[in-house]
Design a protein around this motif. Structure first.
Motif, PDB file in Angstrom:
ATOM      1  N   MET A   1     -21.450 -10.730  -8.649  1.00  0.00           N
ATOM      2  CA  MET A   1     -22.551 -11.616  -8.971  1.00  0.00           C
ATOM      3  C   MET A   1     -23.659 -11.108 -10.058  1.00  0.00           C
ATOM      4  O   MET A   1     -24.203  -9.933  -9.410  1.00  0.00           O
ATOM      5  CB  MET A   1     -23.167 -12.264  -7.606  1.00  0.00           C
ATOM      6  CG  MET A   1     -24.130 -13.389  -7.828  1.00  0.00           C
ATOM      7  SD  MET A   1     -24.200 -14.356  -6.321  1.00  0.00           S
ATOM      8  CE  MET A   1     -25.870 -14.254  -6.232  1.00  0.00           C
ATOM      9  N   LYS A  18     -25.684 -23.258 -10.969  1.00  0.00           N
ATOM     10  CA  LYS A  18     -26.321 -22.140 -11.124  1.00  0.00           C
ATOM     11  C   LYS A  18     -26.757 -21.187  -9.965  1.00  0.00           C
ATOM     12  O   LYS A  18     -26.540 -21.791  -8.815  1.00  0.00           O
ATOM     13  CB  LYS A  18     -27.800 -22.501 -11.765  1.00  0.00           C
ATOM     14  CG  LYS A  18     -28.623 -23.127 -11.098  1.00  0.00           C
ATOM     15  CD  LYS A  18     -29.918 -23.432 -11.971  1.00  0.00           C
ATOM     16  CE  LYS A  18     -30.800 -24.482 -10.993  1.00  0.00           C
ATOM     17  NZ  LYS A  18     -31.891 -24.842 -11.962  1.00  0.00           N
ATOM     18  N   SER A  19     -26.987 -19.999  -9.952  1.00  0.00           N
ATOM     19  CA  SER A  19     -27.116 -19.160  -9.012  1.00  0.00           C
ATOM     20  C   SER A  19     -28.712 -18.599  -8.935  1.00  0.00           C
ATOM     21  O   SER A  19     -28.860 -17.650  -8.061  1.00  0.00           O
ATOM     22  CB  SER A  19     -26.213 -17.749  -9.077  1.00  0.00           C
ATOM     23  OG  SER A  19     -26.464 -17.186 -10.378  1.00  0.00           O
TER      24      SER A  19
END
Length: 54
Positions: A1, A18-19
């Motif tokens: 990630m 989205k992160s």
């Protein structure tokens, strides 16, 4: 990630992919928020009552 610097959103909408967000807009987040608020209110009332009764 992969971590992204800055540009964080406070709330993520369910349809967004989205992160970089703090909270997700879903049922669990709402329930936990209500629980935390209720606990804080109870603690504040306990402090006030302990000052009044002593």
């Amino acid at each position: 990630m992969k971590k992204e610097k800055g540009n964080f959103d406070f709330v993520k909408e369910p349809e967004e992919e989205k992160s970089n967000y703090i909270f997700q807009k879903d049922k669990i987040t709402k329930n936990v928020t209500y629980f935390v608020i209720a606990v804080l209110v109870l603690l504040i009332l306990a402090v006030i009552l302990s000052g009044v009764l002593i």
